[in-house]
Design a protein around this motif. Sequence first.
Motif, PDB file in Angstrom:
ATOM      1  N   ASP A   3       0.819  -1.198   0.000  1.00  0.00           N
ATOM      2  CA  ASP A   3       0.000   0.000   0.000  1.00  0.00           C
ATOM      3  C   ASP A   3       0.853   1.248   0.000  1.00  0.00           C
ATOM      4  O   ASP A   3       0.983   1.904   1.016  1.00  0.00           O
ATOM      5  N   ARG A   4       1.432   1.604  -1.103  1.00  0.00           N
ATOM      6  CA  ARG A   4       2.254   2.795  -1.149  1.00  0.00           C
ATOM      7  C   ARG A   4       1.622   3.831  -2.067  1.00  0.00           C
ATOM      8  O   ARG A   4       0.750   3.525  -2.864  1.00  0.00           O
ATOM      9  N   TYR A   5       2.069   5.064  -1.916  1.00  0.00           N
ATOM     10  CA  TYR A   5       1.498   6.178  -2.666  1.00  0.00           C
ATOM     11  C   TYR A   5       2.605   6.919  -3.392  1.00  0.00           C
ATOM     12  O   TYR A   5       3.732   6.999  -2.917  1.00  0.00           O
ATOM     13  N   LEU A  57       8.128  14.430   7.686  1.00  0.00           N
ATOM     14  CA  LEU A  57       9.386  13.702   7.880  1.00  0.00           C
ATOM     15  C   LEU A  57       9.357  12.367   7.126  1.00  0.00           C
ATOM     16  O   LEU A  57       8.674  12.244   6.130  1.00  0.00           O
ATOM     17  N   GLY A  58      10.117  11.391   7.619  1.00  0.00           N
ATOM     18  CA  GLY A  58      10.134  10.046   7.039  1.00  0.00           C
ATOM     19  C   GLY A  58      10.488  10.054   5.561  1.00  0.00           C
ATOM     20  O   GLY A  58      11.244  10.901   5.074  1.00  0.00           O
ATOM     21  N   SER A  59       9.891   9.099   4.841  1.00  0.00           N
ATOM     22  CA  SER A  59      10.209   8.936   3.425  1.00  0.00           C
ATOM     23  C   SER A  59       9.829  10.178   2.617  1.00  0.00           C
ATOM     24  O   SER A  59      10.403  10.440   1.572  1.00  0.00           O
ATOM     25  N   LEU A  60       8.864  10.946   3.119  1.00  0.00           N
ATOM     26  CA  LEU A  60       8.492  12.179   2.414  1.00  0.00           C
ATOM     27  C   LEU A  60       9.624  13.190   2.421  1.00  0.00           C
ATOM     28  O   LEU A  60       9.922  13.827   1.422  1.00  0.00           O
ATOM     29  N   ARG A  61      10.254  13.341   3.558  1.00  0.00           N
ATOM     30  CA  ARG A  61      11.351  14.304   3.640  1.00  0.00           C
ATOM     31  C   ARG A  61      12.575  13.785   2.891  1.00  0.00           C
ATOM     32  O   ARG A  61      13.339  14.567   2.347  1.00  0.00           O
ATOM     33  N   ARG A  62      12.746  12.494   2.877  1.00  0.00           N
ATOM     34  CA  ARG A  62      13.857  11.924   2.109  1.00  0.00           C
ATOM     35  C   ARG A  62      13.520  11.835   0.627  1.00  0.00           C
ATOM     36  O   ARG A  62      14.329  11.429  -0.178  1.00  0.00           O
ATOM     37  N   ARG A  63      12.290  12.165   0.285  1.00  0.00           N
ATOM     38  CA  ARG A  63      11.828  12.260  -1.097  1.00  0.00           C
ATOM     39  C   ARG A  63      11.922  10.929  -1.849  1.00  0.00           C
ATOM     40  O   ARG A  63      12.306  10.881  -3.029  1.00  0.00           O
ATOM     41  N   VAL A 120       5.641   6.509  -1.037  1.00  0.00           N
ATOM     42  CA  VAL A 120       5.591   6.778   0.394  1.00  0.00           C
ATOM     43  C   VAL A 120       4.581   5.842   1.036  1.00  0.00           C
ATOM     44  O   VAL A 120       3.471   5.677   0.532  1.00  0.00           O
ATOM     45  N   GLY A 121       4.976   5.195   2.146  1.00  0.00           N
ATOM     46  CA  GLY A 121       4.081   4.263   2.829  1.00  0.00           C
ATOM     47  C   GLY A 121       3.103   4.968   3.742  1.00  0.00           C
ATOM     48  O   GLY A 121       1.897   4.774   3.661  1.00  0.00           O
ATOM     49  N   ASP A 122       3.615   5.793   4.636  1.00  0.00           N
ATOM     50  CA  ASP A 122       2.715   6.613   5.435  1.00  0.00           C
ATOM     51  C   ASP A 122       3.366   7.979   5.658  1.00  0.00           C
ATOM     52  O   ASP A 122       4.561   8.160   5.433  1.00  0.00           O
ATOM     53  N   ILE A 123       2.529   8.915   6.062  1.00  0.00           N
ATOM     54  CA  ILE A 123       2.989  10.299   6.246  1.00  0.00           C
ATOM     55  C   ILE A 123       3.387  10.479   7.704  1.00  0.00           C
ATOM     56  O   ILE A 123       2.619  10.140   8.604  1.00  0.00           O
ATOM     57  N   ASP A 124       4.601  10.972   7.913  1.00  0.00           N
ATOM     58  CA  ASP A 124       5.053  11.267   9.276  1.00  0.00           C
ATOM     59  C   ASP A 124       5.199  12.772   9.400  1.00  0.00           C
ATOM     60  O   ASP A 124       5.859  13.389   8.566  1.00  0.00           O
ATOM     61  N   ILE A 125       4.594  13.336  10.419  1.00  0.00           N
ATOM     62  CA  ILE A 125       4.694  14.783  10.616  1.00  0.00           C
ATOM     63  C   ILE A 125       5.144  15.045  12.048  1.00  0.00           C
ATOM     64  O   ILE A 125       4.688  14.380  12.981  1.00  0.00           O
ATOM     65  N   HIS A 174      15.313  11.912  14.227  1.00  0.00           N
ATOM     66  CA  HIS A 174      14.904  10.519  14.357  1.00  0.00           C
ATOM     67  C   HIS A 174      13.888  10.117  13.288  1.00  0.00           C
ATOM     68  O   HIS A 174      14.040   9.093  12.628  1.00  0.00           O
ATOM     69  N   PHE A 175      12.854  10.903  13.135  1.00  0.00           N
ATOM     70  CA  PHE A 175      11.768  10.471  12.249  1.00  0.00           C
ATOM     71  C   PHE A 175      11.999  10.808  10.783  1.00  0.00           C
ATOM     72  O   PHE A 175      11.175  10.468   9.941  1.00  0.00           O
ATOM     73  N   THR A 176      13.091  11.472  10.485  1.00  0.00           N
ATOM     74  CA  THR A 176      13.446  11.612   9.078  1.00  0.00           C
ATOM     75  C   THR A 176      14.011  10.283   8.582  1.00  0.00           C
ATOM     76  O   THR A 176      13.815   9.892   7.440  1.00  0.00           O
ATOM     77  N   GLY A 177      14.687   9.569   9.485  1.00  0.00           N
ATOM     78  CA  GLY A 177      15.271   8.288   9.096  1.00  0.00           C
ATOM     79  C   GLY A 177      16.438   8.503   8.148  1.00  0.00           C
ATOM     80  O   GLY A 177      17.052   9.552   8.150  1.00  0.00           O
ATOM     81  N   SER A 178      16.749   7.522   7.285  1.00  0.00           N
ATOM     82  CA  SER A 178      16.081   6.233   7.318  1.00  0.00           C
ATOM     83  C   SER A 178      16.477   5.440   8.554  1.00  0.00           C
ATOM     84  O   SER A 178      17.376   5.838   9.287  1.00  0.00           O
ATOM     85  N   LEU A 231      24.101   5.889  12.817  1.00  0.00           N
ATOM     86  CA  LEU A 231      24.404   7.104  13.570  1.00  0.00           C
ATOM     87  C   LEU A 231      24.471   6.807  15.076  1.00  0.00           C
ATOM     88  O   LEU A 231      25.332   7.311  15.794  1.00  0.00           O
ATOM     89  N   ARG A 232      23.552   5.960  15.520  1.00  0.00           N
ATOM     90  CA  ARG A 232      23.509   5.633  16.950  1.00  0.00           C
ATOM     91  C   ARG A 232      24.749   4.875  17.406  1.00  0.00           C
ATOM     92  O   ARG A 232      25.263   5.109  18.496  1.00  0.00           O
ATOM     93  N   SER A 233      25.230   3.983  16.546  1.00  0.00           N
ATOM     94  CA  SER A 233      26.416   3.229  16.969  1.00  0.00           C
ATOM     95  C   SER A 233      27.638   4.147  16.976  1.00  0.00           C
ATOM     96  O   SER A 233      28.515   4.035  17.831  1.00  0.00           O
TER      97      SER A 233
HETATM   98  P1  DGT Z   1       7.615   4.631   4.568  1.00  0.00           P
HETATM   99  O1  DGT Z   1       6.670   5.192   5.541  1.00  0.00           O
HETATM  100  O2  DGT Z   1       7.517   3.160   4.421  1.00  0.00           O
HETATM  101  O3  DGT Z   1       7.538   5.308   3.244  1.00  0.00           O
HETATM  102  O4  DGT Z   1       9.112   4.890   5.094  1.00  0.00           O
HETATM  103  P2  DGT Z   1       9.628   5.768   6.328  1.00  0.00           P
HETATM  104  O5  DGT Z   1      11.084   5.892   6.183  1.00  0.00           O
HETATM  105  O6  DGT Z   1       8.837   7.017   6.434  1.00  0.00           O
HETATM  106  O7  DGT Z   1       9.381   4.816   7.559  1.00  0.00           O
HETATM  107  P3  DGT Z   1       8.395   4.883   8.818  1.00  0.00           P
HETATM  108  O8  DGT Z   1       7.184   5.683   8.551  1.00  0.00           O
HETATM  109  O9  DGT Z   1       8.188   3.480   9.244  1.00  0.00           O
HETATM  110  O10 DGT Z   1       9.268   5.581   9.936  1.00  0.00           O
HETATM  111  C1  DGT Z   1       9.645   6.932   9.836  1.00  0.00           C
HETATM  112  C2  DGT Z   1      11.031   7.105  10.347  1.00  0.00           C
HETATM  113  O11 DGT Z   1      11.105   6.800  11.744  1.00  0.00           O
HETATM  114  C3  DGT Z   1      12.041   6.172   9.713  1.00  0.00           C
HETATM  115  O12 DGT Z   1      12.520   6.663   8.479  1.00  0.00           O
HETATM  116  C4  DGT Z   1      13.111   6.109  10.777  1.00  0.00           C
HETATM  117  C5  DGT Z   1      12.330   6.182  12.048  1.00  0.00           C
HETATM  118  N1  DGT Z   1      12.090   4.825  12.572  1.00  0.00           N
HETATM  119  C6  DGT Z   1      10.957   4.144  12.516  1.00  0.00           C
HETATM  120  N2  DGT Z   1      11.086   2.936  13.078  1.00  0.00           N
HETATM  121  C7  DGT Z   1      12.361   2.848  13.492  1.00  0.00           C
HETATM  122  C8  DGT Z   1      13.124   1.844  14.144  1.00  0.00           C
HETATM  123  O13 DGT Z   1      12.666   0.759  14.469  1.00  0.00           O
HETATM  124  N3  DGT Z   1      14.426   2.146  14.389  1.00  0.00           N
HETATM  125  C9  DGT Z   1      14.957   3.337  14.041  1.00  0.00           C
HETATM  126  N4  DGT Z   1      16.222   3.571  14.290  1.00  0.00           N
HETATM  127  N5  DGT Z   1      14.277   4.284  13.427  1.00  0.00           N
HETATM  128  C10 DGT Z   1      12.998   4.053  13.155  1.00  0.00           C
END
Ligand code: DGT
Length: 566
Positions: free
Chosen positions: A156-158, A186-192, A196-201, A258-262, A269-271
Amino acid sequence: MENKFTNKEVAALLRNVSAAYQVKGLNYFQIRAYDTASDAIENTASDIKTLWEQGKLDQIPGIGTHIANYLDEYLTTGKVRHFESVFRQVPEDMFRFLKIPGVGPKTAVKIANSGVVSIKDLEERIKSGWLLKHDFGQKTLDNILRGIEEFNRKSDRYLLPIAGEIAKDVVNYLKQNKDVVYADPLGSLRRRLSTVGDIDIAAATRNPKGVLNHFVKYPGIHEVIEKGDTTATILHGSGIHADLMVQPPNHYGSLLQHFTGSKSHNIHLRSLAKEKGYSISEYGVKEIKSGKSLEFEKEEGIYKLLGMETPIPEIREDTGEIEAALENKIPRLIDLKDIKGDLHTHSSWSDGQNTISEMAEAAAQLGREYIALTDHSYPSLKFEQRIKDIEQFNYSQDKIRVIYGLEVNINVDATLQIADEILERHELILVSIHTSFRQEKDLMTKRIIKALENPNVDIFAHPTGRLLLEREGIEADWEQIFKVAARTGTLIEIDAYPNRLDLPDTLVREAKRFGVRFTICTDAHHTDQLNLMEYGISVARRGWLEPKDVVNTLPFEKLRDILKFD
Ligand code: DGT
Ligand code: CA
Ligand code: CA
Ligand code: ZN
């Protein structure tokens, strides 16, 4: 199953009606109306249920009164009597199989009639050879298997622009609340990412409760999934989920980071932080020895603490950006402002919607110095007349230089759609694949290389031919292709059209290593699409491209040298 009336569901319902009509053999126009309406609903950022409540269903172009009436019945009662009677005339299980990319209504019926009950079941029965005994050819089965893989992966991606538009709207809405200090997607949206799976704000506020209460009253909301003290999740009308996370302004940098990821960027970065005696999380940074908490309002502070520059969000994938940042060696990556012209567009001479002058003037409005019109080279095209028209336009004004080009198909036998004499008459030739996408890898590679070696060919457009969420790209030996492109100086395109974003970012980066040079182009078929450039830029940034890697950052006088105009 309970109906939620999301756009996705309603679109799927109409798609099913179309499929059932196709099985029943209804006429093209009846079928087409349902496909058009389904596309329109899937691609609008407005919540269909909200529009319906406001009596504005007819605001979505593509929905005729006929279908609008059925939708009214559906949203009122949860079903449409006419649809139910249509569905009863075809095997119920077929609809399940239609979700597999590449499986059409006729195949879906055949699968259903052979007794397969689910996609999982289908996969197993193909692999075990069971279906071979039921009148399916091996080739069809291979295609279905590929479709199932695609289905499992995409779930389910957009598309980036769709999720992006929704996110922008939510962020603007949040900022209307006076307690919101900052708000960002944030998340995949900010990383462009291209999908995108879900929207993180994230939002910064000293009044989390008030801001979360405001958030769950967002007008485009379909349903509130969860609401806690610092987070909430909503289901947007489009079917996408949006998570909001709030923190006080002095912790906002950590939240952003944190929520920009990936996720993999964060883990690395944490290690690294640990080695330096810090522990980092979404709430802040701790000095491990003293237990002291450090606060960061901006994310740059965190990277600085770890002794590195801040990588742009687009490259935070743990593919070398951390190492480069530690040495201050991240190059200045390309930006929308660097783009001087567009080298792939269509006019009404082929399948575009606007005339040459309309396209050119719209491009000039966007500040472009030049635009190439690269209409499809239908053999019936009046090539000379078209060149004359473009030259005339160029004489008539000096705001923008129009380059006369063509987009030429690479045929399945590796010949080009039109003769070299015609290619030579044009200033710019794009080649691309529009047929036989499933050719065997080796043949496909040879097919492409032969085209790239033609001295009249300047650009290889949308190279993989993928359609995001719909069709996988071709299989080819990209290493060989990139080597040839680098040697012949054939440019490789990043097509910015939202469901293409092709060449994909990972291949962009690889191509750059082979010394390939690129173009970033919109493939616009309408003046409105000339501003899609930003999505191509995102792909280029994710592929670590610098302005010098992309020829349409050059002024016209320099570009003409590269393209060897007369
Ligand atoms: P998406 O939603 O599938 O398009 O991809 P993202 O990158 O937006 O992933 P999402 O929505 O699951 O999580 C948003 C960000 O939060 C992700 O890029 C990094 C951070 N994050 C989420 N879960 C974890 C985790 O288990 N460990 C770490 N280090 N960061 C996490
Ligand atoms: Ca996300
Ligand atoms: Ca998320
Ligand atoms: Zn095109």
